[in-house]
Design an enzyme around this catalytic site. Structure first.
Site, short mmCIF file in Angstrom:
data_model
loop_
_atom_site.label_atom_id
_atom_site.label_comp_id
_atom_site.label_asym_id
_atom_site.label_seq_id
_atom_site.Cartn_x
_atom_site.Cartn_y
_atom_site.Cartn_z
N LEU A 1 0.92 -1.16 -0.04
CA LEU A 1 0.10 0.01 0.14
C LEU A 1 0.87 1.29 0.07
CD1 LEU A 1 -2.83 -0.93 2.49
CD2 LEU A 1 -2.71 -1.59 -0.10
N ARG B 1 0.95 14.60 6.54
CA ARG B 1 1.78 14.89 7.74
C ARG B 1 2.97 14.96 7.33
NH1 ARG B 1 -0.34 9.91 11.25
NH2 ARG B 1 -0.72 9.03 9.25
N GLY C 1 4.02 0.78 2.19
CA GLY C 1 5.19 1.77 1.62
C GLY C 1 6.03 2.59 2.69
#
Ligand code: UD1
Ligand code: CA
Length: 452
Positions: free
Chosen positions: A8, A15, A101
């Site tokens: 993913l 952030r 990831g």
């Protein structure tokens, strides 16, 4: 059962507050996603599927050399939704491993025990002193996982649980597709949570397994710059430890940076604030002084690099002396006992055994034999504004200080060149050559005086 790995990597990474997509931020000089892909490859999967945001195609471009199915996720609707996008490309009888990831330090050795069990769903968990921010593992009376609750959705009691979800899981593709199809967005973030499949699997009584990771720091994610820096440091310490176990003396493992494929032999010495990048090999007893940066270097046993030297693409074939304050650029080769001292720059230059350039020189496109002395301030004028030319200096030559060698030019064996010469033609072997105007003295010379 064939293994398919889903990574993913579509999250927005807001952030991070950076233009660069989160998974392309580097750890140890390598984008996080590339690290995860390398680990995935080590497991020998049938297929790798990366879920990415099509608005950030640079993620795909940065990993174009991997054999990957790129799965676009048009909208970030949650981790469950992300996994669902990849499922059409995976056969129903496969096993699916989900990686992230932004969890770049995970090793194949940590994943193998997770893959070893055969329950239809298995979670990788970890136990943290401070579980803040992570999904909590909820276990039933008989000890198996009943559900995973996100912190925001957890009860105060559940929040006390220190066993948390790493996010990594393995599942059988068939049942996984079924569970994903039943996900709903009824949670505090309005997302499709991948974690909700645990409650479904428990209700289906299919058997939910779990493995607890021993090294929790490997599963730390980087959501913002502070976490990224913490992860980078942890990685650096582990790299330093690897070198120390091979016998390298690292003066302070908190003040060294390793950003590549670095190996060192016993009794190599790495002082503080050293950066090692690319492919670096330090032979036995090599020492690297404080503040040096070495990129793609192979240093023969006994080579000493003194403080504040910058080396790129350097090979030494014997023990030699470099720096302090030397700048050695790609194509530099130094023989046994050679010396390149302070404020010397080299590029595409071969210095033979025992050859010395101790101070303030530029040696570019030069082939220099054995036992040559290069005086301070010597410059090879290798560039005519359009083309580069070679300077050849044969064995046992002595070049006086402040000499310019206008290439192409050859200096014959054993020749001497007088200080301050500009050499534009080949120099014969074994003789003194110099080009400088005769020194004159003007007698009774008067300094000018100020006019009234
Ligand atoms: C997730 C887990 C949490 C776990 C934590 C571990 C869920 C609901 N929660 O929380 O239980 O403790 O990881 O670090 O799964 N992503 C997409 N598409 C999306 C959403 C996310 O690709 O639509 C990717 C992100 O890029 C990221 C990963 O999925 O790599 C995790 O998403 P993130 O939002 O960071 O989940 P956490 O809140 O950390
Ligand atoms: Ca995360």
């Amino acid at each position: 059962m064939a293994l398919h790995i889903i990574i993913l990597a579509a999250g927005d990474g807001t952030r991070m507050k950076s233009r660069l997509p989160k998974v392309l931020h580097t750890v140890g000089g390598q984008p996080m996603l590339r690290r995860v892909l390398n680990t995935a490859c080590a497991l020998g999967p049938e297929g790798m599927h990366v879920v990415f945001n099509p608005a950030a195609p640079e993620v795909r471009d940065a990993c174009a050399d991997f054999d990957v199915v790129w799965v676009p996720q048009e909208q970030r609707l949650g981790t469950g939704h992300a996994v669902q996008q990849a499922m059409p490309g995976i056969p129903p009888d496969a096993r699916v491993l989900v990686l992230y990831g932004d969890i770049p330090l995970i090793r194949a050795a940590t994943l193998r025990p997770l893959l070893a069990g055969d329950e239809p769903l298995r979670a990788l968990t970890m136990t943290l002193g401070d579980p803040t921010g992570y999904g909590r593992i909820v276990r039933g009376a008989e000890g198996s996982i009943q559900s995973i609750v996100e912190e925001r959705d957890a009860t105060p009691d559940q929040r006390l649980t220190q066993e948390v979800n790493t996010g990594v899981l393995v599942a059988q593709a068939g049942p996984l597709v079924g569970w994903l199809g039943r996900l709903e967005q009824g949670n505090s973030q309005g997302e499709y949570y991948l974690t909700d499949i645990f409650e479904m699997a428990a209700a289906d009584q299919v058997g939910v397994g779990s493995v607890t990771a021993e090294r929790a720091w490997e599963l730390a994610g980087a959501n913002d710059q502070v976490q990224l820096a913490a992860l980078e440091r942890r990685f650096q310490v582990s790299e330093a430890e690897r070198l120390m176990r091979a016998g390298v003396r690292i003066v302070d493992p908190n003040r060294v940076d390793i950003r590549g494929d670095v190996d060192g032999a016993s009794d190599a010495w790495v002082d503080v604030n050293v950066v090692l990048e690319g492919r670096v090999r330090l032979g036995e007893g090599v020492s690297v002084g404080p503040g040096c940066v070495l990129t793609d270097c192979e240093l023969a046993p006994g080579t000493q690099v003194h403080a504040n030297s910058v080396l790129e693409g350097v090979t030494t074939t014997g023990a030699c002396q470099i720096g302090p304050f030397a700048r050695l650029r790609p194509g530099t080769q130094l023989g046994e006992g050679a010396k390149v001292g302070n404020f010397v720059e080299t590029k595409n230059a071969r210095l033979g055994d025992g050859t010395k350039a101790s101070h303030l020189s530029y040696l570019g496109d030069a082939t220099i034999g054995d036992g040559v002395n290069i005086g301070a301030g010597t410059i090879t004028c290798n560039y005519d504004g359009v083309n580069k030319h070679q300077t050849i200096i044969e064995d046992d030559v002595f070049i006086g200080s402040d000499t310019q060698l206008v290439a192409p030019v050859t200096v014959g064996q054993g020749a001497d060149i007088g200080a301050g010469s500009t050499i534009t033609r080949d120099v014969p072997a074994g003789q003194l050559t110099l080009s400088r105007s005769k020194q004159v003295t003007i007698p009774q010379w008067k300094r000018p005086t100020k006019k009234d």
